[in-house]
Write an enzyme that holds these catalytic residues in place. Structure first.
Site, mmCIF file in Angstrom:
data_model
loop_
_atom_site.group_PDB
_atom_site.id
_atom_site.type_symbol
_atom_site.label_atom_id
_atom_site.label_comp_id
_atom_site.label_asym_id
_atom_site.label_seq_id
_atom_site.Cartn_x
_atom_site.Cartn_y
_atom_site.Cartn_z
ATOM 1 C CE LYS A 184 48.485 51.021 43.011
ATOM 2 N NZ LYS A 184 48.467 51.242 40.937
ATOM 3 N N GLY A 237 38.533 51.901 47.568
ATOM 4 C CA GLY A 237 39.376 51.378 46.444
ATOM 5 C C GLY A 237 37.546 49.998 46.225
ATOM 6 C CB SER A 238 36.586 46.971 44.769
ATOM 7 O OG SER A 238 37.755 46.524 44.289
ATOM 8 N N GLY A 242 40.071 45.339 49.105
ATOM 9 C CA GLY A 242 40.231 45.226 50.423
ATOM 10 C C GLY A 242 40.149 44.311 50.801
ATOM 11 C CD GLU A 257 36.932 55.209 54.270
ATOM 12 O OE1 GLU A 257 35.488 54.819 54.427
ATOM 13 O OE2 GLU A 257 36.915 55.159 55.434
ATOM 14 C CB CYS A 291 32.371 54.638 47.045
ATOM 15 S SG CYS A 291 32.783 56.879 47.625
ATOM 16 C CD GLU A 388 30.597 49.201 44.844
ATOM 17 O OE1 GLU A 388 31.616 49.021 44.384
ATOM 18 O OE2 GLU A 388 30.139 51.089 44.848
HETATM 19 P P1 NAP Z 1 40.164 48.863 43.255
HETATM 20 O O1 NAP Z 1 40.301 48.259 41.841
HETATM 21 O O2 NAP Z 1 40.734 48.146 44.417
HETATM 22 O O3 NAP Z 1 42.218 49.708 42.689
HETATM 23 C C1 NAP Z 1 42.007 50.901 44.280
HETATM 24 C C2 NAP Z 1 43.048 51.183 44.099
HETATM 25 O O4 NAP Z 1 44.111 49.618 44.401
HETATM 26 C C3 NAP Z 1 44.358 50.775 43.053
HETATM 27 O O5 NAP Z 1 45.327 52.282 42.973
HETATM 28 C C4 NAP Z 1 44.524 50.019 42.288
HETATM 29 O O6 NAP Z 1 45.333 50.166 41.587
HETATM 30 C C5 NAP Z 1 45.021 49.129 43.978
HETATM 31 N N1 NAP Z 1 44.538 47.351 44.254
HETATM 32 C C6 NAP Z 1 44.587 46.488 43.607
HETATM 33 N N2 NAP Z 1 44.915 45.588 43.359
HETATM 34 C C7 NAP Z 1 46.155 45.979 44.443
HETATM 35 C C8 NAP Z 1 46.902 44.650 45.089
HETATM 36 N N3 NAP Z 1 46.741 43.748 45.081
HETATM 37 N N4 NAP Z 1 46.916 45.187 45.879
HETATM 38 C C9 NAP Z 1 47.072 46.910 46.718
HETATM 39 N N5 NAP Z 1 46.460 47.677 45.801
HETATM 40 C C10 NAP Z 1 46.031 47.168 44.944
HETATM 41 O O7 NAP Z 1 39.622 50.365 42.858
HETATM 42 P P2 NAP Z 1 39.282 50.783 41.696
HETATM 43 O O8 NAP Z 1 38.322 50.276 40.670
HETATM 44 O O9 NAP Z 1 40.076 51.852 41.767
HETATM 45 O O10 NAP Z 1 37.967 52.117 42.975
HETATM 46 C C11 NAP Z 1 36.027 52.086 42.515
HETATM 47 C C12 NAP Z 1 36.187 51.998 43.697
HETATM 48 O O11 NAP Z 1 36.412 52.333 45.195
HETATM 49 C C13 NAP Z 1 34.741 51.338 44.311
HETATM 50 O O12 NAP Z 1 34.349 49.958 44.441
HETATM 51 C C14 NAP Z 1 33.614 52.033 45.122
HETATM 52 O O13 NAP Z 1 33.148 51.829 45.193
HETATM 53 C C15 NAP Z 1 35.226 52.145 46.466
HETATM 54 N N6 NAP Z 1 35.251 53.548 46.585
HETATM 55 C C16 NAP Z 1 34.754 53.991 47.798
HETATM 56 C C17 NAP Z 1 34.703 54.890 48.707
HETATM 57 C C18 NAP Z 1 35.380 55.009 49.390
HETATM 58 O O14 NAP Z 1 35.020 55.839 50.886
HETATM 59 N N7 NAP Z 1 33.893 54.288 50.616
HETATM 60 C C19 NAP Z 1 35.046 55.809 47.817
HETATM 61 C C20 NAP Z 1 35.957 55.886 46.655
HETATM 62 C C21 NAP Z 1 35.135 54.967 46.170
HETATM 63 P P3 NAP Z 1 45.391 49.895 39.785
HETATM 64 O O15 NAP Z 1 44.716 50.914 39.184
HETATM 65 O O16 NAP Z 1 46.749 50.307 39.886
HETATM 66 O O17 NAP Z 1 44.488 48.997 39.146
#
Ligand code: NAP
Length: 499
Positions: A184, A237-238, A242, A257, A291, A388
């Protein structure tokens, strides 16, 4: 048929990819994907998947598992190499798509695709390694080793900020280890994911091995993380999502991550011009939406004034605009919600008593632009120094010496990337030893991961998983332990010990 429907010649509508076929969602609903530099430009409509669609995808992945698992890993590697080759051929177009759908400047869009090429090439080679261990037995005439086996059906959930690289960082190792997949992508960048899936299909990934269900985190994401027959999950993701996944996913093998609040320490013996380049790149590259972005500079008091002057002069010259324009330095944020969040932190910073050096406002235009923002006189307890923001906001904190700089660096909940600029080798090693982070750079910015080295963080940045390199193989395989007794008699470990 790749495109499910084409409306009035221009508006494309894309389906889900299940069991090797492009199919509409059972909800019949779609959602738009847009260009963040021109918010009124809808690029396409994508299928809004449902729990039922996830169920179909899991079924397809289960059916495809025995044959894919049985295929010799070097043969699986050949398919991965073909993926890399197709990505190379289309790099320019795909890089432009990354910029159009996600917003980062084209140079970085191309870098995103290059990272995907690199990981597919690296993991193709892993098909001829997938090393286990051999080790002596404590008993005579007994052989001990470990072998790698796939986890089974794995769920991959990815964010929008690296729409090619992050899916590739998960798909390539998952595939080479022999898993089948329900993927996804982020709802902000589904088109990039669709292009990647088209390439996997063209490269010869058999039907059912990779299934993609686009749609919301709430519907599709939750169905994946709670699915009883998905054995492994890899999420980037966030922190909030997570932590939710950690609570909901039960006993699956889970890789998380998450976010970061990465610092660059600049000592008074540093090459300030070099540090300046590192800070500019780390803080404002990808509009701060990495990130590993640098969102804190911890600077020695003796060079703070000089560094701030140099930094300000350069930041004022940064040009905001569409990432496709070669003159642009800083592209848009991903969405209006990111403008609101970045601005919320500007207001928080001002209220907390930090001094706004520049920026602090959104730019009225056709896209989601926010001016590069710098706060100084930031104190470690302030929210802008701890949380963040994921936007173009940098906090500058003063330190009296190395000990204090490291203390400030470690005084946050996250632990992803870190960096230190110094000419003093002893201080560099002290920092490497004491900084609490998964990655430490010396005399380089907080960004610049290479695919053959482990990537990940400590503390609230995740649950200890490392992606990429050999650790990517560990994330997506199970290690089975084998004992072969050729003594012809019952031998008991710990009991039949010869005195
Ligand atoms: P996010 O809002 O957590 O979304 C990430 C993914 O999770 C998306 O595909 C999202 O779907 C999905 N998601 C949302 N709610 C969910 C749920 N309840 N159950 C399962 N999946 C769900 O994060 P983002 O805004 O896309 O990304 C930014 C974050 O990613 C930042 O915090 C950044 O630091 C982190 N990041 C970390 C790394 C690393 O390697 N450590 C790398 C890159 C980014 P939808 O898009 O449909 O909402």
């Amino acid at each position: 048929m790749l495109v499910v429907k084409e409306k009035r010649g221009t508006m494309k509508e894309f389906g889900l990819y299940i069991n090797g076929k492009w199919t509409p969602s059972t909800s019949k609903k779609t959602f738009p994907t847009i260009n963040p530099a021109k918010k009124n430009q809808v690029l396409a409509q994508c299928a809004a998947g449902t729990r039922e669609d996830v169920e179909k995808a899991v079924y397809a992945a289960e059916k495809a598992l025995p044959a894919w698992k049985k295929m010799p890993a070097p043969r699986r590697g050949e398919v991965l190499l073909e993926v890399a080759s197709l990505l190379k051929k289309r790099k320019q177009k795909l890089g432009e798509l990354v910029t159009t759908e996600m917003g980062k400047v084209l140079k970085e869009g191309l870098g995103d695709v290059q990272e995907a090429i690199d990981i597919f090439e690296y993991m193709a080679g892993e098909g001829r390694r997938l090393f286990g261990h051999t080790t002596p037995s404590e008993l005579k005439n007994k052989f001990c080793c470990t072998i790698r086996q796939p986890i089974g059906v794995v769920g991959l959930i990815t964010p929008w900020n690296f729409p090619f690289a992050i899916p590739a960082w998960k798909l390539a190792p998952a595939l080479i280890c022999g898993n089948t997949i329900v993927f996804k992508p982020s709802s902000d960048t589904p088109l990039c994911a669709i292009e990647l899936i088209k390439i996997l299909e063209e490269a010869g990934i058999p039907p059912g091995v990779v299934n993609m269900v686009t749609g919301s985190g709430e519907d599709v994401g939750t169905s994946i993380i709670t699915h009883k027959r998905i054995q492994g999950l890899s999420f980037t993701g966030s922190r909030e999502t997570g932590e939710f996944i950690a609570r909901q996913s039960g006993l699956k093998k889970v890789g998380l991550e998450l976010g970061g609040k990465n610092a660059i320490i600049i000592m008074d013996d540093a090459d300030l011009d070099l540090a300046l380049e590192g800070v500019l790149w780390g803080a404002f590259g990808t509009t701060g939406q990495r990130c590993t972005a640098c969102s804190r500079v911890i600077i020695h008091k003796n060079v703070q004034k000089e560094f701030e002057e140099k930094l300000l002069a350069r930041v004022k010259k940064l040009k905001l605009g569409s990432g496709l324009d070669p003159k642009t330095d800083v592209g848009p944020l991903i969405a209006h919600r990111a403008i609101l969040k970045t601005h919320m932190y500007t207001e928080i910073g001002k209220k907390e008593g930090a001094k706004l050096l520049c920026g602090g406002y959104s730019v009225k235009s056709s896209g989601f632009f926010y001016a590069p923002t710098i706060f100084t006189n930031v104190k470690p307890h302030m929210r802008i120094a701890r949380e963040e923001i994921f936007g173009p906001t940098l906090s500058i904190l003063k330190a009296n010496d190395l000990k204090e700089a490291i203390q400030i660096c470690n005084s946050i909940e996250y632990g992803l990337s870190s960096s230190m600029y110094t000419q003093n080798i002893n201080n560099a090693f002290r920092a490497i030893e004491r900084i609490e982070a998964g990655i430490t750079y010396v005399n380089a910015s907080t960004i610049g991961a290479e695919v053959h080295l482990p990537f990940g963080g400590v503390k609230a940045t995740g649950n200890g998983t490392r992606e990429a390199g050999w650790t990517g193989i560990e994330e997506f395989s199970e290690e089975k332990t084998i004992y072969i007794d050729y003594s012809g008699k019952l031998q008991k470990a710990q009991i039949d010990i010869e005195e």
